[in-house]
Design an enzyme around this catalytic site. Structure first.
Site, PDB file in Angstrom:
ATOM      1  N   ARG A  13       5.143   3.575   4.672  1.00  0.00           N
ATOM      2  CA  ARG A  13       4.269   3.549   3.799  1.00  0.00           C
ATOM      3  C   ARG A  13       6.085   3.604   2.923  1.00  0.00           C
ATOM      4  O   ARG A  13       5.586   3.610   1.392  1.00  0.00           O
ATOM      5  CB  ARG A  13       3.386   5.065   3.763  1.00  0.00           C
ATOM      6  CG  ARG A  13       2.469   5.469   2.768  1.00  0.00           C
ATOM      7  CD  ARG A  13       3.324   6.963   2.972  1.00  0.00           C
ATOM      8  NE  ARG A  13       1.466   7.727   2.199  1.00  0.00           N
ATOM      9  CZ  ARG A  13       0.609   6.824   1.010  1.00  0.00           C
ATOM     10  NH1 ARG A  13      -0.069   6.700   2.468  1.00  0.00           N
ATOM     11  NH2 ARG A  13      -0.009   7.507   0.447  1.00  0.00           N
ATOM     12  N   GLU A  50      -3.100  -0.949   7.741  1.00  0.00           N
ATOM     13  CA  GLU A  50      -3.252   0.313   8.439  1.00  0.00           C
ATOM     14  C   GLU A  50      -3.014  -0.303   9.940  1.00  0.00           C
ATOM     15  O   GLU A  50      -3.442  -1.545  10.443  1.00  0.00           O
ATOM     16  CB  GLU A  50      -4.690   1.771   8.522  1.00  0.00           C
ATOM     17  CG  GLU A  50      -3.590   2.051   7.183  1.00  0.00           C
ATOM     18  CD  GLU A  50      -3.970   3.818   7.006  1.00  0.00           C
ATOM     19  OE1 GLU A  50      -4.462   4.134   8.076  1.00  0.00           O
ATOM     20  OE2 GLU A  50      -5.134   4.313   6.078  1.00  0.00           O
ATOM     21  N   ARG A  56      -0.950   6.023  -8.719  1.00  0.00           N
ATOM     22  CA  ARG A  56      -2.423   6.604  -8.099  1.00  0.00           C
ATOM     23  C   ARG A  56      -3.713   7.461  -9.122  1.00  0.00           C
ATOM     24  O   ARG A  56      -3.368   7.937  -9.896  1.00  0.00           O
ATOM     25  CB  ARG A  56      -1.376   8.190  -7.654  1.00  0.00           C
ATOM     26  CG  ARG A  56      -3.937   9.103  -7.062  1.00  0.00           C
ATOM     27  CD  ARG A  56      -2.646  10.461  -6.477  1.00  0.00           C
ATOM     28  NE  ARG A  56      -1.883  10.383  -5.259  1.00  0.00           N
ATOM     29  CZ  ARG A  56      -1.501  10.438  -4.575  1.00  0.00           C
ATOM     30  NH1 ARG A  56      -2.645   9.892  -3.262  1.00  0.00           N
ATOM     31  NH2 ARG A  56       0.047  10.397  -4.172  1.00  0.00           N
ATOM     32  N   LYS A  69      -9.946   8.187  -2.239  1.00  0.00           N
ATOM     33  CA  LYS A  69     -10.463   7.989  -0.753  1.00  0.00           C
ATOM     34  C   LYS A  69     -11.104   9.265  -0.750  1.00  0.00           C
ATOM     35  O   LYS A  69     -11.676  10.261  -1.473  1.00  0.00           O
ATOM     36  CB  LYS A  69      -8.853   8.632  -0.529  1.00  0.00           C
ATOM     37  CG  LYS A  69      -8.242   9.944  -0.726  1.00  0.00           C
ATOM     38  CD  LYS A  69      -7.110   9.534  -0.005  1.00  0.00           C
ATOM     39  CE  LYS A  69      -6.212  11.077  -0.514  1.00  0.00           C
ATOM     40  NZ  LYS A  69      -4.287  10.903  -0.235  1.00  0.00           N
ATOM     41  N   GLU A  95     -14.695   1.242   1.287  1.00  0.00           N
ATOM     42  CA  GLU A  95     -14.061   1.534   3.389  1.00  0.00           C
ATOM     43  C   GLU A  95     -13.659   2.008   4.237  1.00  0.00           C
ATOM     44  O   GLU A  95     -13.048   2.883   3.549  1.00  0.00           O
ATOM     45  CB  GLU A  95     -12.513   0.388   2.917  1.00  0.00           C
ATOM     46  CG  GLU A  95     -13.406  -1.404   2.180  1.00  0.00           C
ATOM     47  CD  GLU A  95     -11.686  -1.902   1.304  1.00  0.00           C
ATOM     48  OE1 GLU A  95     -10.719  -1.586   1.466  1.00  0.00           O
ATOM     49  OE2 GLU A  95     -11.501  -2.975   0.414  1.00  0.00           O
ATOM     50  N   LYS A  98     -11.898   4.751   6.381  1.00  0.00           N
ATOM     51  CA  LYS A  98     -10.554   4.878   5.904  1.00  0.00           C
ATOM     52  C   LYS A  98      -9.991   5.209   7.091  1.00  0.00           C
ATOM     53  O   LYS A  98     -10.604   6.290   7.611  1.00  0.00           O
ATOM     54  CB  LYS A  98     -10.413   6.055   5.186  1.00  0.00           C
ATOM     55  CG  LYS A  98      -8.822   6.478   4.933  1.00  0.00           C
ATOM     56  CD  LYS A  98      -9.258   7.804   4.456  1.00  0.00           C
ATOM     57  CE  LYS A  98      -7.725   8.492   3.529  1.00  0.00           C
ATOM     58  NZ  LYS A  98      -6.503   8.285   4.609  1.00  0.00           N
ATOM     59  N   ARG A 127       0.080   3.589   7.356  1.00  0.00           N
ATOM     60  CA  ARG A 127       0.407   2.977   6.814  1.00  0.00           C
ATOM     61  C   ARG A 127       1.837   1.851   6.810  1.00  0.00           C
ATOM     62  O   ARG A 127       2.307   2.259   7.176  1.00  0.00           O
ATOM     63  CB  ARG A 127      -0.027   3.407   5.514  1.00  0.00           C
ATOM     64  CG  ARG A 127      -0.119   1.846   4.193  1.00  0.00           C
ATOM     65  CD  ARG A 127      -0.697   2.830   2.420  1.00  0.00           C
ATOM     66  NE  ARG A 127      -0.941   1.094   2.370  1.00  0.00           N
ATOM     67  CZ  ARG A 127      -0.997   1.517   0.886  1.00  0.00           C
ATOM     68  NH1 ARG A 127      -1.595   3.717   0.302  1.00  0.00           N
ATOM     69  NH2 ARG A 127      -1.362   1.461  -0.015  1.00  0.00           N
ATOM     70  N   PHE A 132      -6.408  -4.534   4.061  1.00  0.00           N
ATOM     71  CA  PHE A 132      -6.956  -3.866   3.575  1.00  0.00           C
ATOM     72  C   PHE A 132      -6.749  -4.481   1.642  1.00  0.00           C
ATOM     73  O   PHE A 132      -7.493  -5.085   1.987  1.00  0.00           O
ATOM     74  CB  PHE A 132      -7.638  -2.445   3.292  1.00  0.00           C
ATOM     75  CG  PHE A 132      -6.229  -1.451   2.907  1.00  0.00           C
ATOM     76  CD1 PHE A 132      -5.490  -1.741   1.585  1.00  0.00           C
ATOM     77  CD2 PHE A 132      -5.738  -0.468   4.217  1.00  0.00           C
ATOM     78  CE1 PHE A 132      -4.248  -1.416   2.237  1.00  0.00           C
ATOM     79  CE2 PHE A 132      -4.463  -0.193   3.673  1.00  0.00           C
ATOM     80  CZ  PHE A 132      -4.157  -0.235   2.787  1.00  0.00           C
TER      81      PHE A 132
END
Length: 509
Positions: A231, A260, A366, A372, A209, A211, A216, A295
């Site tokens: 965020r 975003e 994470r 990313k 996708e 970025k 965010r 997303f």
């Protein structure tokens, strides 16, 4: 509990690299906390006060600081009460009241406590991975499974309240914490990779996708009520009416969306990041409009999707969000992933995020499921000075001031240097010790906060790009700068120029 106990714990945590020792120190602190001090203590540890921003800036802190106390008498309860009073101040005369309150507060604090409080209030507490260690410590202190604590924290978005429930709540209290429309959850995070092909080799079949270079957002809609969070889970609903309108137009009653928002120009190309952030942070309406892109979807009309695979969530997202869904392609082919990456960059975006198609939404974590990919640039810049560190870097010269060469004197004297940013990231313990020893030998002058040196040291800096800035005379600032290494092989005259950095700026307008 006295503030001194918390400060001593942070110093112990900062003094060791051992995650087990960090966890043990924090768990011991958590066990000693009374129930009503758990939430404020966790907020202070993380540099995220329960009260939010309380209007204390660097100048106000320096002006109001009193001589330190000789011994520790300030309790966490008293400190939390002082933060309540500071947060409530406003209107005529509030500046004088704030100064008086700060002077009273700092006069009760020892020198070590003053340093710590300054870092907390000025947003300079650099906790790094402390939040993850705190989760571990809560589980250890409460003798509960880590998975149970982690899930409650991600679904509530409140580590402090999770800690309180774990330590003082009824049995099973954490298990009852669920996804609630209107209450933000911790966002899922992404690891990094050098190329889209490399990323997809690690994830297998994935959604590749775009970025976006935006801010965010997490959007919650319940009937006709919409709430928008950042965020960091701060609510900004009143600042983004166009996002609210977009959410109200969706064919659902209840929904939680992750995405975003960014500003677009007249050709629907993304505007520079700082224009989005300027509009994003505005307290009142501005001409620049924000476009939301989504997303992920975590909940739709009574159905939680957080544990469903991405394939299911993406299908539901396309049904709900339609053209507001971020562009992407599902593939297991590295070349196809690279093609999407090139298309994203050509459209003016940052790069791509590669997401394993079978992955659940792991809020607040994470892992390897999201990766990313965006270009990284390196430049040789000149060290102008460094600021004294906080926390485990107390007593060490840490935050570097960086300059670029200006050969033609476009922004000052020919051959001079133009400041373009600061960074403390990427500095190893060895480099910190070396800087602290070496910089005073090159000292030109100093303040209470920093040492400024002769421009002789060239350092290689990695950045994600640059942005326009009125803060620096060259009109440009580094984005996400981090130290790679010092270039002992390079002289000042070989440093990169301000013109080279400005060439990275997108066209104005």
């Amino acid at each position: 509990m006295l503030l001194a106990e918390l400060v001593e714990t942070t110093e112990a945590v900062g003094a060791t690299r051992s995650r087990l020792q960090k966890r043990a120190a924090l768990a011991a602190l958590l066990r000693r906390l009374p129930e009503d001090e758990v939430v404020p203590a966790v907020g202070i540890l993380l540099g995220r006060l329960r009260q939010g921003r309380i209007g204390v800036g660097w100048r106000g802190w320096q002006t109001a600081s009193a001589p330190p106390a000789a011994e520790s008498t300030l309790s966490l309860a008293e400190l939390d009460d002082a933060f309540d009073r500071l947060a409530a101040l406003g209107g005529p005369g509030s500046a004088a009241e704030r100064t008086a309150l700060l002077r009273e507060l700092t006069g009760r604090a020892t020198e070590a406590e003053q340093r710590f409080l300054g870092g907390v209030l000025l947003g300079e507490v650099r906790t790094g991975a402390l939040e993850g260690v705190l989760l571990d410590a809560v589980a250890e202190a409460a003798e509960l499974p880590l998975a149970e604590v982690r899930r409650a924290a991600m679904l509530s978005g409140e580590l402090g309240e999770t800690a309180r429930l774990a330590l003082h709540g009824a049995p099973g209290a954490l298990a009852e914490v669920g996804l609630v429309v209107g209450r933000p959850v911790l966002p899922m995070l992404a690891a990094t990779a050098a190329t889209a092909g490399e990323a997809i080799a690690g994830t297998g079949e994935a959604s590749v996708e775009f970025k976006l270079d935006g801010a965010r957002i997490q959007v919650h809609r319940s009937g006709d009520e919409v709430r928008v969070f950042t965020r960091s889970l701060a609510e900004i609903t009143e600042r983004v009416p166009e996002v609210v309108q977009a959410a109200l137009a969706l064919p659902v009653r209840d929904v939680i969306l992750d995405g975003e928002t960014l500003a677009l120009d007249e050709h629907d190309a993304p505007r520079p990041f700082q224009e989005t952030m300027s509009r994003f942070g505005a307290e009142s309406a501005r001409e620049t409009l924000l476009r939301p892109w989504f997303f992920d979807v975590l909940h739709v009309d009574g159905r939680d999707l957080i544990d469903e695979p991405l394939a299911v969530r993406r299908a539901e997202l396309r049904r709900v969000a339609g053209e507001l869904t971020i562009p992407g392609e599902v593939t297991a082919d590295p070349e196809a992933a690279e093609r999407v990456s090139r298309a994203a960059l050509a459209a003016g975006h940052e790069g791509v995020v590669v997401k394993a198609i079978e992955s659940p939404y792991a809020a607040g974590r994470r892992g390897a499921s999201w990766v990313k990919v965006k270009p990284v640039y390196t430049y040789d810049l000149v060290v102008l000075g460094a600021e004294w560190g906080y926390g485990r870097r107390t007593g060490l010269l840490s935050n570097l001031h960086l300059g670029a060469l200006d050969p033609e004197g476009e922004f000052g004297e020919p051959g001079g240097l133009v400041m373009v940013g600061k960074t403390f990231k990427g500095l190893t313990d060895a480099l910190l010790a070396w800087q602290t020893e070496r910089f005073p030998e090159l000292e030109q002058h100093r303040t209470a906060q920093a040492v400024f040196i002769r421009p002789e040291l060239v350092v290689e800096i990695a950045i994600d790009g640059v942005q326009r800035s009125s803060r620096y005379p060259g009109g440009v600032a580094l984005r996400f700068a981090r130290v790679k290494r010092y270039r002992d092989d390079k002289r000042l005259e070989e440093a990169d120029t301000i013109q080279t950095l400005r060439a990275l700026l997108p066209p104005a307008g």
